[in-house]
Design a protein around this motif. Structure first.
Motif, PDB file in Angstrom:
ATOM      1  N   VAL A 181       0.833  -1.202   0.000  1.00 50.66           N
ATOM      2  CA  VAL A 181       0.000   0.000   0.000  1.00 50.66           C
ATOM      3  C   VAL A 181       0.865   1.248   0.000  1.00 50.66           C
ATOM      4  CG1 VAL A 181      -1.677   1.337   1.337  1.00 50.66           C
ATOM      5  CG2 VAL A 181      -1.980  -1.131   1.087  1.00 50.66           C
ATOM      6  N   GLY A 185      -0.218   2.648  -3.291  1.00 47.44           N
ATOM      7  CA  GLY A 185      -1.417   3.407  -2.957  1.00 47.44           C
ATOM      8  C   GLY A 185      -2.701   2.605  -2.956  1.00 47.44           C
ATOM      9  N   TYR A 191      -5.013  -4.007  -6.490  1.00 46.93           N
ATOM     10  CA  TYR A 191      -4.034  -3.919  -7.574  1.00 46.93           C
ATOM     11  C   TYR A 191      -4.242  -5.071  -8.557  1.00 46.93           C
ATOM     12  CZ  TYR A 191       0.520  -2.879  -9.708  1.00 46.93           C
ATOM     13  OH  TYR A 191       1.528  -2.537 -10.587  1.00 46.93           O
TER      14      TYR A 191
END
Length: 242
Positions: A181, A185, A191
């Protein structure tokens, strides 16, 4: 730009430059030594690269038993090319070597396309050095997490689990998720969904596969669920993109 050049420094070599009249790309491929500029000193080892600007007067020495092999070239530019500080360590030595060898071979072909390719390699090398200067010290863990993310993009249809990703990175599940993360992000699961939808869009628009075939190829056993995820991420139904 001058001809890209590799040179193995002679055992008795040392360098005291006059103030430079142009920019100079200078990359250590092999060997050990030391580089100085304006009172700052850098130990030289493979991967340490510098971009000097007009007016710089660097100095360098090396270990005659571990002679420096350097790649570099002089060039002119109207933009800011030299970072501050001037040097950084490029960790991806494989990419560094490929760009250096390609630049050298392309330039020496002697044609317009070869020179253009050498110039593109120069731009990439300068960008690598800027990145090394401004984002130094990436850890082994950072690299491992990057590798997992790249594998997700390359093979999103695999039956990935966060536990398996963490095992490959030699981290606990919580540690891996936290680092992932921080770098990207989003969570590993989000993802992976994005990687699958990106690949689904490519397959639907380029391969001629049906929606059902695309969903199955990317690990979805529920086609309506795949369609909902696709629309959430793209704003369109998969059938519209096929």
């Amino acid at each position: 730009m001058s001809a890209p050049t590799f040179w193995r420094c002679e055992p008795s070599w040392s360098w005291t430059s006059r103030p430079l009249r142009d920019h100079l790309l200078w990359c250590v491929v092999d060997g050990r030594g030391a580089l100085e500029l304006d009172g700052n000193r850098q130990e030289l080892r493979p991967g340490v690269c510098a971009v000097f600007q007009p007016g710089d007067a660097p100095r360098a020495t090396h270990d005659p038993h571990r002679r420096l092999l350097v790649f570099g070239m002089h060039f002119e530019t109207t933009t800011t090319a030299a970072p501050d500080p001037r040097w950084g360590e490029v960790l991806d030595r494989e990419l560094l070597g490929v760009l250096a060898r390609t630049s050298d071979a392309s330039y020496r072909r002697g044609d317009a396309l070869g020179r253009h390719q050498a110039e593109l390699c120069l731009e990439q090398l300068v960008a690598l050095i800027w990145d090394a200067v401004h984002h130094p010290g990436r850890s082994v863990i950072d690299t491992a997490v990057d590798d997992i993310a790249r594998q997700l993009r390359q093979d999103p249809g695999m039956d990935w689990t966060v536990a398996e990703m963490a095992r490959r990175a030699s981290l606990s599940r919580a540690q891996f998720t936290r680092r992932f993360v921080a770098q990207f992000g989003m969570s590993p699961a989000q993802y992976l969904i994005q990687a699958r939808i990106d690949r689904a869009h490519q397959l639907l628009t380029e391969s001629g596969m049906t929606v059902t075939e695309t969903a199955a190829a990317l690990g979805y056993t529920d086609v309506p669920y795949f369609s909902r995820q696709y629309k959430q991420r793209t704003g369109r139904n998969p059938s519209q993109d096929r």
